[in-house]
Design a protein around this motif. Structure first.
Motif, PDB file in Angstrom:
ATOM      1  N   PHE A   1       0.775  -1.241   0.094  1.00 54.61           N
ATOM      2  CA  PHE A   1      -0.042  -0.177  -0.009  1.00 54.61           C
ATOM      3  C   PHE A   1       0.906   1.212  -0.084  1.00 54.61           C
ATOM      4  O   PHE A   1       1.765   1.399   0.941  1.00 54.61           O
ATOM      5  CB  PHE A   1      -0.854  -0.115   1.093  1.00 54.61           C
ATOM      6  CG  PHE A   1      -1.669   1.271   1.282  1.00 54.61           C
ATOM      7  CD1 PHE A   1      -2.400   1.781   0.323  1.00 54.61           C
ATOM      8  CD2 PHE A   1      -1.985   1.865   2.554  1.00 54.61           C
ATOM      9  CE1 PHE A   1      -3.443   3.012   0.442  1.00 54.61           C
ATOM     10  CE2 PHE A   1      -2.860   2.804   2.558  1.00 54.61           C
ATOM     11  CZ  PHE A   1      -3.386   3.308   1.499  1.00 54.61           C
TER      12      PHE A   1
ATOM     13  N   ALA B   1      -8.148   4.407  -3.727  1.00 54.81           N
ATOM     14  CA  ALA B   1      -7.510   5.343  -4.581  1.00 54.81           C
ATOM     15  C   ALA B   1      -7.473   6.976  -4.267  1.00 54.81           C
ATOM     16  O   ALA B   1      -6.658   7.739  -4.434  1.00 54.81           O
ATOM     17  CB  ALA B   1      -7.537   4.944  -6.197  1.00 54.81           C
TER      18      ALA B   1
ATOM     19  N   GLY C   1      -5.897   0.066  -6.467  1.00 55.01           N
ATOM     20  CA  GLY C   1      -6.257   1.051  -5.717  1.00 55.01           C
ATOM     21  C   GLY C   1      -7.733   1.476  -6.183  1.00 55.01           C
ATOM     22  O   GLY C   1      -8.448   1.567  -5.050  1.00 55.01           O
TER      23      GLY C   1
ATOM     24  N   GLN D   1      -3.466   9.570  -7.184  1.00 64.05           N
ATOM     25  CA  GLN D   1      -4.093   8.475  -6.619  1.00 64.05           C
ATOM     26  C   GLN D   1      -3.231   7.533  -5.714  1.00 64.05           C
ATOM     27  O   GLN D   1      -1.928   7.288  -6.089  1.00 64.05           O
ATOM     28  CB  GLN D   1      -5.074   7.732  -7.353  1.00 64.05           C
ATOM     29  CG  GLN D   1      -4.268   6.673  -8.329  1.00 64.05           C
ATOM     30  CD  GLN D   1      -5.056   6.280  -9.687  1.00 64.05           C
ATOM     31  OE1 GLN D   1      -5.520   7.123 -10.496  1.00 64.05           O
ATOM     32  NE2 GLN D   1      -5.239   4.877  -9.416  1.00 64.05           N
ATOM     33  N   GLU D   2      -3.903   7.098  -4.682  1.00 63.53           N
ATOM     34  CA  GLU D   2      -2.974   5.925  -3.776  1.00 63.53           C
ATOM     35  C   GLU D   2      -2.893   4.777  -4.669  1.00 63.53           C
ATOM     36  O   GLU D   2      -3.609   4.346  -5.539  1.00 63.53           O
ATOM     37  CB  GLU D   2      -3.623   5.832  -2.571  1.00 63.53           C
ATOM     38  CG  GLU D   2      -4.364   6.996  -1.830  1.00 63.53           C
ATOM     39  CD  GLU D   2      -3.512   8.153  -1.771  1.00 63.53           C
ATOM     40  OE1 GLU D   2      -2.151   7.944  -1.693  1.00 63.53           O
ATOM     41  OE2 GLU D   2      -3.941   9.126  -1.483  1.00 63.53           O
TER      42      GLU D   2
ATOM     43  N   GLU E   1      -2.139  -3.371 -10.096  1.00 66.15           N
ATOM     44  CA  GLU E   1      -2.511  -2.090  -9.064  1.00 66.15           C
ATOM     45  C   GLU E   1      -3.950  -1.876  -9.162  1.00 66.15           C
ATOM     46  O   GLU E   1      -4.585  -1.729  -9.869  1.00 66.15           O
ATOM     47  CB  GLU E   1      -1.832  -0.960  -9.957  1.00 66.15           C
ATOM     48  CG  GLU E   1      -1.718   0.260  -9.151  1.00 66.15           C
ATOM     49  CD  GLU E   1      -3.017   0.897  -8.559  1.00 66.15           C
ATOM     50  OE1 GLU E   1      -3.499   0.635  -7.465  1.00 66.15           O
ATOM     51  OE2 GLU E   1      -3.587   1.679  -9.432  1.00 66.15           O
TER      52      GLU E   1
ATOM     53  N   LEU F   1      -2.598   0.537  -4.520  1.00 69.03           N
ATOM     54  CA  LEU F   1      -2.428  -0.912  -3.879  1.00 69.03           C
ATOM     55  C   LEU F   1      -1.772  -1.651  -4.624  1.00 69.03           C
ATOM     56  O   LEU F   1      -2.747  -2.304  -5.732  1.00 69.03           O
ATOM     57  CB  LEU F   1      -3.887  -1.137  -3.348  1.00 69.03           C
ATOM     58  CG  LEU F   1      -4.077  -2.344  -2.620  1.00 69.03           C
ATOM     59  CD1 LEU F   1      -3.331  -2.450  -1.327  1.00 69.03           C
ATOM     60  CD2 LEU F   1      -5.392  -2.634  -2.190  1.00 69.03           C
TER      61      LEU F   1
END
Length: 567
Positions: free
Chosen positions: A264, A298, A292, A271-272, A290, A274
């Motif tokens: 993470f 995200a 997120g 955006q984040e 990916e 994951l």
């Protein structure tokens, strides 16, 4: 009644009372005169307000000499293409004297740095039983190999990890379960001279620290451990090398309980990410997804990008599933993500009371940890706005901000108990990295907070008195030596508790590698099960366990007696 800015920030965070009215002290600051830690971070703040000046530093708890006591490593700035120090600046390694004091051993250890440092990740990459250091920076990263004699060697070039650009948080983890620690390194923005921007305001007539939005994003790095002291950058062979972000924080955890560690990553103004670990791919490659956006982490619930900085993961609800945490800048509020057990998450920040408490704050270092050893996960947050001139154009937001402490109560929710945290929680700081570790081996996990341009805070934990515990130092055999990725299940007092040995988390920092299992007022631990990662997938079940001490557990052998640090 008129309140100061400090008191307004305190009350806005939901504390029970304004500063100065604490009923008891859960943590006590150990001053430099007592601890011997006289380190001061040099932010290199200049009139030009170069962005790296406001982003560091991080720190680590580690037992570099294997005597069973946690030592401390602190990262500093240094020479760069925009800064020439007037006098030498170095990172610092402090040896734990086992009596509450520390001695600076940086020179003899050879770990002074020499770059514009950011953070540090600790891990035993060569499985020799001694912790090694990876230091990130604006400029050249450094990999210090532990020589097992009190000194380290810079093996960056020979190991192949001289990562370019501006790196921030890093994490050691074994993504392919081959028993060797791999390395993920967050890359922030392109701040090279040809892409450097200056931010100013005609009304102020000054430069200020830029929001990272106008800077170009970069790709982060994934290094595979070759098992011979070298690494191969394999991120370019997967989605990791194809997704550009502005990475600041990272935690390695297993979000779907498939036995593979995922990542993470907190990104600032994009955006984040994951990265879900999907296992072996064709032709020796490794598959990452990916996810997120699909996982609902995200963007904010309003669909907006945030200034993600600090992250962590833990089994907050004791359900056997990893939940996530994300700290952002002011007005965005921080996020508590509950695992839905289907690779998606639900934002429960408002239900937990964290959203409103953090509305005016900017979060960096943080940790999910059981500070009072009652078996439930609690939370600490280190905060500070990145722009020292924020008060000149905001009436509500302050440059220096309070630490926040949340306790998980019987209702399963996090409650803001900062007003009982102690004097350090009544002050304001320009805080950045945060590491947790038990420096005095009393089983109560202490806290180290890094301050940009200031001295660190060493907070001794007084909150766990009266609760019982057992500390585990895990040692993998076929699993990686640090036991990262191990699942721990323990029963006591009619309750069963779950923990995953994650890696990383917080911001720029690395934590005590031992696991402290709290059981509250229960008088014994009935059993502990350790599900080891790696090729063997060994499960060790331990019974007839001691209390209120540290023990070493070796994969397949159980407890090894008479270890340093036991008492």
């Amino acid at each position: 009644m008129n309140f100061t800015r400090r008191e307004l920030l305190w009350l806005a965070a939901g504390a029970a009372s304004a500063p100065g009215f604490a009923a008891e002290s859960l943590f006590a600051e150990i001053p430099p005169a007592q601890s011997g830690i006289r380190f001061i971070h040099e932010s290199a703040m200049s009139a030009k307000r170069h962005l790296p000046e406001t982003m560091g530093p991080g720190a680590a708890f580690l037992d570099y000499d294997n005597d069973g006591w946690m030592d401390i490593y602190l990262v500093n700035s240094g020479p760069s293409d925009f800064y020439t120090p007037a006098k030498p600046i170095r990172n610092a390694l402090y040896k734990n004297n086992r009596n509450g004091t520390f001695t600076d051993v940086t020179e003899e250890a050879g770990v002074g740095g020499g770059t514009f440092g950011m953070g540090v990740a600790v891990g035993d990459f060569d499985n020799d039983g001694w912790p090694d250091l990876f230091v990130t920076s604006y400029g050249k990263c450094i990999l210090y190999k532990n020589n097992r004699n009190g000194s380290f060697s810079d093996v960056t070039a020979s190991a192949g990890v001289a990562t370019p650009g501006w790196t921030t948080s890093a994490v050691w983890f074994d993504y392919d379960n081959d028993g060797k620690l791999d390395l993920f390194v967050c890359s922030f923005v392109d701040y090279s001279p040809e892409h450097r921007l200056a931010c100013g305001n005609n009304a102020l007539g000054k430069y200020f620290y830029c929001i990272p939005r106008p800077f170009l994003p970069t790709v982060s790095f994934l290094y595979h451990n070759n098992g011979n002291g070298t690494f191969t950058e394999v991120g370019k062979n997967s989605i990791i090398g194809k997704t550009k972000g502005k990475g600041l924080g990272v935690v390695a955890t297993d979000i779907n309980n498939d036995g593979r560690m995922d990542l993470f990553v907190a990104n600032d103004t994009v955006q984040e990410f994951l990265y879900i670990n999907r296992g072996p791919g064709p032709n020796g490659t490794w598959k990452w997804q990916e996810a997120g956006l699909e996982a609902n982490i995200a963007f904010s619930e309003a669909g907006k990008v945030r200034s993600g900085m600090g992250v962590d993961a833990a089994d907050l609800g004791n359900r056997g599933w990893q939940d996530l945490f994300l700290a952002n800048v002011d007005q965005e509020m921080f996020n508590v993500y509950q695992n839905n057990k289907d690779e998606t998450f639900q934002d429960v920040s408002n239900l937990e009371g964290v959203a409103q408490a953090t509305r005016l704050l900017s979060g960096w270092g943080l940790k999910y940890f059981d500070y009072d050893n009652d078996g439930a996960v609690d939370l600490i947050l280190a905060n500070g706005h990145p722009d020292d001139m924020i008060a000149e154009y905001s009436l509500k937001v302050s440059w220096k901000e309070p630490l926040l402490l949340f306790h998980q109560e019987a209702d399963g929710k996090l409650h803001n108990v900062s007003d009982r945290g102690g004097p350090a929680f009544h002050e304001l700081y320009n805080a950045r990295g945060l590491a947790v570790g038990d420096f005095d081996n009393d089983g109560a996990i202490d806290v180290l907070v890094c301050v940009n341009g200031g001295r660190p805070l060493l907070l001794k934990n007084n909150a766990a008195a009266g609760n019982n515990w057992l500390g585990l130092k895990l040692e993998g055999v076929t699993a990686n030596r640090d036991g990262i990725g191990a699942k721990i299940v323990w029963t006591a007092g009619g309750k069963t508790f779950h923990r995953l040995k994650n890696s990383g988390g917080s911001y720029l920092s690395s934590h005590d590698p031992r696991e402290v299992l709290g059981i509250g007022v229960a008088q014994k631990i009935d059993s502990v099960e350790i599900h080891w990662p790696g090729p063997s997938k060994q499960i060790d079940r331990l019974t007839k366990l001691p209390l209120n001490t540290y023990v070493k557990v070796v994969e397949g052998k159980g407890i090894v007696p008479n270890q340093p640090g036991s008492h």
